[in-house]
Write an enzyme that holds these catalytic residues in place. Structure first.
Site, short mmCIF file in Angstrom:
data_model
loop_
_atom_site.label_atom_id
_atom_site.label_comp_id
_atom_site.label_asym_id
_atom_site.label_seq_id
_atom_site.Cartn_x
_atom_site.Cartn_y
_atom_site.Cartn_z
N CYS A 2 0.79 -1.15 -0.06
CA CYS A 2 -0.08 -0.11 -0.07
C CYS A 2 0.93 1.26 0.02
O CYS A 2 1.91 1.12 0.63
CB CYS A 2 -0.87 0.03 1.28
SG CYS A 2 -1.94 -1.29 1.40
N ARG A 27 3.49 0.01 -5.14
CA ARG A 27 3.17 -0.70 -3.94
C ARG A 27 1.84 -1.25 -3.61
O ARG A 27 1.86 -2.17 -2.69
CB ARG A 27 3.48 0.53 -2.83
CG ARG A 27 4.50 1.19 -2.77
CD ARG A 27 4.56 2.15 -1.74
NE ARG A 27 4.54 1.69 -0.54
CZ ARG A 27 5.49 1.29 0.54
NH1 ARG A 27 6.78 1.32 -0.27
NH2 ARG A 27 5.36 0.71 1.49
N TRP A 75 -3.05 -2.62 -1.73
CA TRP A 75 -2.68 -4.20 -2.05
C TRP A 75 -3.36 -4.67 -0.79
O TRP A 75 -3.09 -4.72 0.35
CB TRP A 75 -1.26 -4.22 -2.05
CG TRP A 75 -0.79 -5.37 -2.29
CD1 TRP A 75 -0.87 -6.22 -3.65
CD2 TRP A 75 -0.55 -6.69 -1.64
NE1 TRP A 75 -0.19 -7.40 -3.71
CE2 TRP A 75 -0.28 -7.83 -2.47
CE3 TRP A 75 -0.61 -7.11 -0.35
CZ2 TRP A 75 0.06 -9.19 -1.96
CZ3 TRP A 75 -0.05 -8.23 0.17
CH2 TRP A 75 0.13 -9.29 -0.53
N ASN A 101 -1.12 1.74 5.86
CA ASN A 101 -0.33 0.71 5.45
C ASN A 101 0.12 0.04 6.48
O ASN A 101 0.90 0.51 7.32
CB ASN A 101 0.82 1.59 4.47
CG ASN A 101 1.84 0.44 4.15
OD1 ASN A 101 1.72 -0.61 3.91
ND2 ASN A 101 3.30 1.11 4.04
N GLY A 102 0.01 -1.34 6.25
CA GLY A 102 0.40 -2.18 7.50
C GLY A 102 -0.72 -3.20 7.54
O GLY A 102 -1.51 -3.48 6.79
N GLU A 506 16.85 -16.83 -11.35
CA GLU A 506 16.35 -15.37 -11.84
C GLU A 506 15.69 -15.33 -12.99
O GLU A 506 14.45 -14.64 -12.96
CB GLU A 506 17.37 -14.60 -11.31
CG GLU A 506 17.15 -12.94 -11.82
CD GLU A 506 16.16 -12.59 -10.63
OE1 GLU A 506 15.64 -13.15 -9.70
OE2 GLU A 506 15.63 -11.39 -10.93
N LYS A 510 11.78 -13.95 -13.41
CA LYS A 510 11.31 -12.82 -14.12
C LYS A 510 10.46 -13.26 -15.21
O LYS A 510 9.27 -12.51 -15.26
CB LYS A 510 12.53 -12.34 -15.00
CG LYS A 510 13.68 -11.62 -14.44
CD LYS A 510 13.11 -10.16 -13.69
CE LYS A 510 12.62 -10.36 -12.46
NZ LYS A 510 13.44 -10.42 -11.29
N GLU A 513 6.92 -14.01 -13.42
CA GLU A 513 6.24 -12.85 -12.70
C GLU A 513 5.58 -11.98 -13.68
O GLU A 513 4.48 -11.38 -13.32
CB GLU A 513 6.78 -12.20 -11.71
CG GLU A 513 8.20 -11.45 -12.10
CD GLU A 513 8.87 -10.91 -10.85
OE1 GLU A 513 8.55 -10.60 -9.96
OE2 GLU A 513 10.29 -10.68 -10.98
N HIS A 529 18.12 -36.08 -12.49
CA HIS A 529 17.61 -36.85 -11.18
C HIS A 529 15.96 -36.38 -11.28
O HIS A 529 15.63 -36.64 -10.05
CB HIS A 529 18.29 -35.94 -9.97
CG HIS A 529 19.92 -36.55 -10.17
ND1 HIS A 529 20.41 -37.74 -9.71
CD2 HIS A 529 20.82 -35.58 -10.16
CE1 HIS A 529 21.71 -37.68 -9.83
NE2 HIS A 529 21.90 -36.12 -10.29
N LYS A 629 5.38 -3.99 -5.47
CA LYS A 629 6.82 -3.76 -5.28
C LYS A 629 7.38 -4.09 -3.80
O LYS A 629 8.61 -4.63 -3.73
CB LYS A 629 7.08 -2.26 -5.81
CG LYS A 629 8.53 -1.86 -5.79
CD LYS A 629 9.18 -2.63 -7.12
CE LYS A 629 10.61 -2.73 -7.15
NZ LYS A 629 11.22 -3.54 -8.06
C1 F6R Z 1 11.01 -9.90 -8.04
C2 F6R Z 1 10.82 -9.36 -6.99
C3 F6R Z 1 10.91 -9.68 -5.77
C4 F6R Z 1 11.48 -9.01 -4.68
C5 F6R Z 1 11.40 -9.64 -3.26
C6 F6R Z 1 12.06 -9.01 -2.26
O1 F6R Z 1 11.30 -9.23 -9.38
O2 F6R Z 1 10.97 -7.95 -7.42
O3 F6R Z 1 10.99 -11.14 -5.84
O4 F6R Z 1 12.97 -9.32 -5.07
O5 F6R Z 1 10.02 -9.25 -3.02
O6 F6R Z 1 12.20 -7.38 -2.14
P1 F6R Z 1 13.08 -6.65 -1.60
O7 F6R Z 1 14.31 -6.59 -2.34
O8 F6R Z 1 12.33 -5.41 -1.81
O9 F6R Z 1 13.38 -7.26 -0.12
#
Ligand code: F6R
Length: 634
Positions: A2, A27, A75, A101-102, A506, A510, A513, A529, A629
């Site tokens: 949020c 957010r 969110w 927010n929280g 990774e 990507k 998501e 395996h 985010k």
């Molecule tokens: C993937 C992504 C998430 C963050 C994860 C940790 O693209 O953005 O997997 O990497 O939520 O977030 P931070 O780095 O802010 O702790």
């Protein structure tokens, strides 16, 4: 999760709050709302489900006049995304409005008590208890009422409150969710993230846990929850505002991918001079670091993949053993960390709830803690014994790209720094490594230049994939169920070995998501395996195979896939011949680089593959569904 934005001053507030919320939309973006105070005795609210664009349309049709306002982008945690559950929430008489927010952990008990006292709730949110508590304690002084309400809460919050009887005033508070105060001339701003206020002011105060602030125009008063005055440092932020905008790119994600060489260069310039590495703001002495016997890295998602890569780097250049945990696992197992352990918490936002909790757990166990963060003044940065900032600038796209390579760069330098300390000074080996490292941003730029040159081809390849993908799906679903193969169609496998095993994880993350296509990352040696059972003509197998000590092994793994009819898309070093002979669908080349630095190069095409597929599929690249985010909930 949020985002909160607030304004009080002499200007019309609606537009400012709306713009502020747009910067915070990463957010959370399932609903949004705004409350504007319009003279004495009047609060007006507009809220809706959906993205901020929808709120903007509503406000265009039914504007709100007034110079003090609070807004929110949500969110969902408690209650579905709906206009009723969207913030701001109002008390019964619609005299007080709250954004939050929280998570209020004891909201259920508080709600029960308030209901017994006659309060009727309009939403399913935990937040609504806050506004009814403020209303209950309100006796003509909003600051006192907010402080009294907050003393009842257990959980995390950043809140902003306005009341119809107190024109021009916003009262806000923080506990474990971020809140920044922006100081203007005759005006003040509040935001969940500093990047949202930079357009208006560079002077900011990062609120601390337990702080309550009262804003009126350009004046503010800071107290603790008991009402005792507190003082906080004013920071002057020198970030480039243009960085927080799209700058001509189609999406923030693409812009952020393209920013990587410049960011890496800047980090190297700042941290490495000649053959020496330095971390000015580290706050942990060399003597303390010398006593470290082991390192435990905690992080989530992409940051966790940076941590996994760091294990390979540290173990190659130092004698220190390294463990890597996802923060959510670390915090609930009895991890063996103590005074001889350095716990490194990696996080772009510095607000990820699990990583913060992991850090606190490590501190309880007397470990030395270091955070690697991007957001200045974030909770993780403040709570760890030491901090290294990645200085990647604001990352807006939900899918992390530039923060990842910035984290990797800092972690390489940290490993080299440990090697430097152990050797009690610069070594020839280190000097050679740094010399090559400084060239890495140019090599990255080279990959990006090729992408620009061949963008048409990338689009064609993505389109070709789209056509094949849908043809396969059609074939599968139209086939006679009896004859239908049991394996689902159209997924991706990402294979890597050694230091590029985390790159495979990774790359898969990507794609998942932002394009919602199932993808798995695997250590190529693990295929036999189990996962090799998945191989037929269907999965697309991205093989990360630059020149390395495991290159020959990788070729064997690729041959095993080809022998079972699998389609391969290899990422290889320029002029590679052997893998081209294995009949790949496409080949992606990277410039020659030492194996140790290859994760910084292979990640660029992996990011571009995910981006190109999601663009071809028409997905919402910068704001993928169900994500936010900054994950400030468990
Ligand atoms: C993937 C992504 C998430 C963050 C994860 C940790 O693209 O953005 O997997 O990497 O939520 O977030 P931070 O780095 O802010 O702790």
């Amino acid at each position: 999760m949020c985002g909160i934005f607030g304004y009080t001053g002499k200007k019309e507030a609606q537009g400012l709050v709306l713009e502020g919320l747009k910067h915070l939309e990463y957010r959370g973006y399932d609903s949004s709302g705004i409350a504007v105070q319009n003279g004495f005795d009047h609060l007006a609210v507009r809220k809706t489900d959906g993205k901020i664009k929808r709120l903007e349309e509503i406000l265009k049709a039914h504007p709100l006049k007034g110079t003090t306002a609070i807004g929110h982008t949500r969110w969902a945690t408690h209650g579905t995304p709906s206009p009723q559950n969207a913030h701001p929430h109002l008390d019964h008489e619609s005299q007080i409005a709250v954004v939050h927010n929280g998570i209020i952990e004891n909201y259920f008990d508080l709600k029960k008590t308030l209901e017994e006292e006659g309060v009727r709730f309009r939403s399913e949110t935990d937040t609504e208890v806050i506004v009814h508590l403020v209303s209950k304690y309100y006796k003509g002084n909003l600051e006192n009422a907010v402080r009294a309400a907050l003393r009842n809460l257990k959980g995390t919050y950043a809140v902003a409150v306005i009341a119809s009887h107190e024109p021009g005033k916003i009262v806000a508070a923080k506990c474990d969710s971020p809140l920044v105060l922006g100081l203007g001339t005759n005006e003040s701003y509040l935001a969940s993230d500093v990047s949202a206020v930079l357009e208006h002011t560079r002077r900011v105060i990062f609120l601390e846990n337990g702080d309550v602030v009262s804003l009126s125009g350009g004046k503010f008063q800071l107290t603790d929850l008991a009402g005792k005055p507190v003082s906080r440092k004013t920071n002057v932020i020198d970030w480039d505002v243009a960085r927080a905008r799209k700058g001509g790119f189609e999406h923030f994600m693409l812009k952020e991918i393209f920013e990587q060489p410049e960011i890496l260069s800047a980090i190297l310039k700042e941290r490495a001079s000649g053959s020496r590495i330095h971390f000015e703001e580290l706050k942990i002495s060399e003597t303390k670091l010398k006593r470290i016997k082991r390192i435990t890295i905690i992080a989530c998602g992409t940051a966790y993949h940076a941590g996994l890569t760091a294990k390979y780097i540290f173990e190659e250049f130092t004698d220190i053993p390294v463990w890597v945990d996802t923060s959510s696992e670390f915090r609930y197992r009895d991890a063996k960390v103590g005074p001889d352990t350095l716990v490194v918490a990696i996080s772009q936002s510095g607000e990820t709830a699990d990583t913060l909790a992991g850090l606190r757990e490590a501190k309880k166990k007397k470990a030395l803690t270091l955070s690697v963060c991007n957001v200045l003044g974030s909770s993780l940065a403040r709570e760890a014994h030491g901090v290294i900032y990645t200085h990647a600038g604001p990352e807006i796209a939900v899918a992390s790209t530039k923060a990842y390579t910035a984290q990797l760069t800092v972690l390489y330098l940290l490993a080299f720094y440990f090697a430097q300390i152990a050797a009690s000074g610069p070594s020839k080996k280190l000097a050679g490594l740094l010399k090559e490292f400084i060239r890495v941003p140019h090599l990255m730029q080279n990959i990006l230049d090729r992408y620009k040159r061949d963008e048409g081809q990338w689009r064609e390849n993505a389109h070709d994939f789209n056509v094949r993908y849908h043809a396969q799906l059609e074939k599968y679903f139209n086939a006679d169920p009896e004859k239908r193969k049991r394996s689902p169609n159209g997924f991706f496998l990402y294979l890597g070995r050694n230091i590029n095993y985390p790159s495979a994880l990774e790359g898969a993350l990507k794609l998942k998501e932002i394009s919602y296509i199932p993808a798995e990352g695997y250590a190529a040696g693990e295929m036999k395996h189990g996962p090799i059972a998945l191989i037929d003509e269907n999965p697309w197998v991205i093989c990360i195979a630059p020149q390395s000590r495991t290159y020959d092994k990788m070729i064997s793994n690729i041959q095993e896939i080809r022998a079972r009819g699998g389609c391969i898309i290899p990422i290889v070093t320029e002029k590679d011949e052997a893998i081209r002979r294995l009949d790949p669908i496409y080949v992606i080349e990277i410039p020659p680089v030492s194996e140790i630095f290859s994760p910084l190069l292979v990640i660029v095409p992996l990011q571009l593959i995910a981006y190109s597929v999601a663009r071809e599929f028409g997905e919402d690249i910068d704001q993928p569904r169900n994500l936010a985010k900054s994950v400030t909930v468990e």
